[in-house]
Scaffold this motif. Structure first.
Motif, short mmCIF file in Angstrom:
data_model
loop_
_atom_site.label_atom_id
_atom_site.label_comp_id
_atom_site.label_asym_id
_atom_site.label_seq_id
_atom_site.Cartn_x
_atom_site.Cartn_y
_atom_site.Cartn_z
N ASP A 101 -5.61 6.56 8.59
CA ASP A 101 -5.89 5.29 7.97
C ASP A 101 -5.30 5.39 6.66
OD1 ASP A 101 -7.13 4.72 10.20
OD2 ASP A 101 -9.00 4.39 9.52
N LYS A 152 -5.46 5.49 2.58
CA LYS A 152 -6.16 5.49 1.68
C LYS A 152 -6.44 4.29 0.62
CE LYS A 152 -4.88 9.77 0.06
NZ LYS A 152 -4.40 10.76 -0.90
N ARG A 153 -5.32 3.68 0.48
CA ARG A 153 -5.38 2.48 -0.49
C ARG A 153 -5.48 1.07 0.27
NH1 ARG A 153 -2.56 3.96 -4.93
NH2 ARG A 153 -2.85 1.76 -5.90
N GLN A 154 -5.70 1.19 1.62
CA GLN A 154 -5.87 -0.21 2.61
C GLN A 154 -4.86 -1.06 2.43
OE1 GLN A 154 -9.00 1.33 1.07
NE2 GLN A 154 -9.17 2.46 3.12
N LEU A 155 -3.76 -0.96 2.15
CA LEU A 155 -2.68 -1.89 2.16
C LEU A 155 -1.30 -1.64 3.08
CD1 LEU A 155 -0.05 -1.27 -0.24
CD2 LEU A 155 -1.99 -1.04 -1.65
N ASP A 167 -1.25 6.79 1.54
CA ASP A 167 -2.03 5.53 0.79
C ASP A 167 -1.60 4.11 1.64
OD1 ASP A 167 -2.92 6.97 -1.21
OD2 ASP A 167 -1.23 6.54 -2.83
N VAL A 169 -4.00 -3.91 10.25
CA VAL A 169 -5.38 -4.61 9.99
C VAL A 169 -6.51 -4.11 10.90
CG1 VAL A 169 -6.48 -6.94 9.80
CG2 VAL A 169 -4.32 -6.65 8.78
N GLY A 191 -7.29 -0.12 9.40
CA GLY A 191 -8.06 -0.41 8.15
C GLY A 191 -7.40 -1.04 6.76
N VAL A 192 -6.30 -1.75 7.36
CA VAL A 192 -5.54 -2.36 6.17
C VAL A 192 -6.20 -3.49 5.93
CG1 VAL A 192 -3.42 -3.63 5.63
CG2 VAL A 192 -3.23 -1.37 6.34
N GLU A 193 -6.48 -3.73 4.49
CA GLU A 193 -7.01 -4.96 4.16
C GLU A 193 -6.29 -5.84 3.08
OE1 GLU A 193 -10.13 -3.33 1.53
OE2 GLU A 193 -11.25 -2.53 3.23
N GLU A 194 -5.04 -5.49 2.65
CA GLU A 194 -4.27 -6.54 1.88
C GLU A 194 -2.78 -6.34 2.42
OE1 GLU A 194 -4.89 -7.29 -2.13
OE2 GLU A 194 -6.99 -6.71 -2.06
N VAL A 252 -7.65 -11.42 4.68
CA VAL A 252 -6.82 -10.47 4.28
C VAL A 252 -5.81 -11.43 3.28
CG1 VAL A 252 -4.82 -9.30 4.93
CG2 VAL A 252 -6.71 -9.45 6.38
#
Ligand code: ZN
Length: 180
Positions: free
Chosen positions: A26, A28-31, A55, A81, A85-88, A159
């Motif tokens: 996953d 770390k920075r969720q992007l 990241d 996503v 775990g990606v959020e953006e 998102v």
């Protein structure tokens, strides 16, 4: 020495037991970043964004183009996503992109000269120019791709999808579309 030999020789020196601590899958920075395969962006775009190994998810193709709304780019973003775990999402085009100056007739000629069957080129749908992702303006392409991802029924509305333009010479990033 072949190119493959050179790569493998370097790799033999690169790998050292214990040198690289294991990282989670996953980001770390969720992007997730969707950008161009341009060689000038390698080892340059990520440092310019403050992003390190572990990241972010990075998806690349020629010209960060999105031809099939259910194709590989959207598939990778759905996986990013919902599974990773990606959020953006950041769509990042760049100035001086080679895909903004594609001569489709010359491309076709080169393909045929190298043995590609013209019938295979004619059979492409959409046609070669659209299929390869040629565009005239990197900013417009970023706006268009951002909009396609934003409107995709497969990408959740919470998102944010951002569109940016990167300078491959000085590393400057400019926002074209804010996803907030
Ligand atoms: Zn490019």
């Amino acid at each position: 020495m072949t190119l493959l030999d050179k790569v493998l020789n370097h790799n033999n020196k690169f790998v050292r037991p214990g040198a690289f601590p294991p990282l989670p899958k996953d980001p770390k920075r969720q992007l997730a970043i969707f950008t161009c395969m341009d060689t000038r962006l390698v080892d340059f775009l990520e440092p310019a964004m403050g992003i390190k190994r572990g990241d972010a998810k990075v998806i690349k193709n020629a010209g960060n183009t999105l031809v099939d709304p259910n194709g590989g780019v959207i598939r990778s973003l759905v996986a990013a996503v919902f599974l990773l775990g990606v959020e953006e999402i950041f769509v990042i085009g760049h100035k001086d992109c080679g895909m903004a100056s594609v001569d489709v007739e010359m491309l076709k000629q080169k393909m045929v000269e190298r043995g590609v069957d013209p019938a295979a080129i004619e059979a492409l749908d959409p046609d070669l120019g659209q299929w390869v992702g040629a565009f005239s303006c990197p900013e417009e392409n970023v706006e268009r791709v951002t909009s396609i991802i934003r409107k995709s029924p497969l990408i959740p509305k919470d998102v944010p999808v951002h569109g940016l333009i990167f300078c491959p010479n000085d590393g400057h990033l400019e926002v074209v579309v804010s996803g907030y």
